[in-house]
Design a protein around this motif. Structure first.
Motif, PDB file in Angstrom:
ATOM      1  N   ASP A 183     -55.689  16.057 -56.907  1.00  0.00           N
ATOM      2  CA  ASP A 183     -55.061  15.221 -57.936  1.00  0.00           C
ATOM      3  C   ASP A 183     -54.849  13.812 -57.374  1.00  0.00           C
ATOM      4  O   ASP A 183     -54.710  13.628 -56.158  1.00  0.00           O
ATOM      5  N   HIS A 202     -52.769   9.987 -58.620  1.00  0.00           N
ATOM      6  CA  HIS A 202     -51.973   9.225 -59.574  1.00  0.00           C
ATOM      7  C   HIS A 202     -51.807   7.798 -59.068  1.00  0.00           C
ATOM      8  O   HIS A 202     -51.766   7.569 -57.849  1.00  0.00           O
ATOM      9  N   HIS A 262     -49.418  19.250 -58.536  1.00  0.00           N
ATOM     10  CA  HIS A 262     -50.497  19.329 -59.533  1.00  0.00           C
ATOM     11  C   HIS A 262     -51.777  19.873 -58.890  1.00  0.00           C
ATOM     12  O   HIS A 262     -52.485  20.688 -59.494  1.00  0.00           O
TER      13      HIS A 262
HETATM   14 MG    MG Z   1     -51.480  14.991 -61.965  1.00  0.00          MG
END
Ligand code: MG
Length: 166
Positions: free
Chosen positions: A8, A10, A42
């Motif tokens: 993941d 971000h 995540h």
């Molecule tokens: Mg995420």
């Protein structure tokens, strides 16, 4: 034994709390996102779902669904664990790497690993969190993003003999 991989990433933006592995760090930027932007959890959710061949986090918790707005990563982990358990699987090990420039995770890496172990219901000696900087390269290296990759190992909870009888 089943193995699952998760990843993941971000953006890191001002005015958001820096949340990682369910822990909060003192940092002027935090991950943006529909939920809390916790890349480690995540990626763990994707690893759990992947090991059980259950798709990905977006299939189960779409980021355009208002229901999941601001949801903590550990909620998704708990839901993923329930899905995995329904397939007769449970986690036995987790390994991970977080890619970020700042803040330095340093001494809090064992705390992060213990947090993952606690969420997964495994012993601390079966959980690891590592950290890598990107040597100033790219968005992560410029402190504009954070990413994580996770490997999780699941074992079958149903005895092979019992399953063969079905
Ligand atoms: Mg995420």
């Amino acid at each position: 034994m089943r193995h699952g991989l998760g990843f993941d990433i971000h953006r890191l933006v001002p005015g958001r709390p820096f949340v990682l592995g369910g822990l909060t760090f003192d940092h002027p930027r935090g991950p943006s996102g529909h939920s809390d932007g916790d890349v480690l959890l995540h990626a763990l959710v994707d690893a759990l779902l992947g090991a059980a061949a259950l798709g990905d986090i977006g299939d189960h918790f779409p980021d355009n669904d208002p229901k999941w707005k601001g949801t903590a990563g550990k909620v998704f982990v708990a839901k993923a664990l329930a899905l995995v358990a329904a397939k007769g699987l449970k986690p036995t090990q987790v390994d991970s790497t977080v890619f970020l420039e700042l803040p330095k995770l340093g001494k809090r890496k064992p705390e992060l690993a213990a947090a993952l172990a606690s969420l997964l219901g495994i012993t601390k000696d079966r959980a690891c969190v590592k950290a890598k900087t990107m040597e100033g390269l790219g968005a992560i290296g410029q402190g504009e993003a954070i990413a994580a990759q996770v490997l999780v190992v699941l074992e079958e909870t149903t005895a092979p003999k019992a399953r063969r009888k079905k």
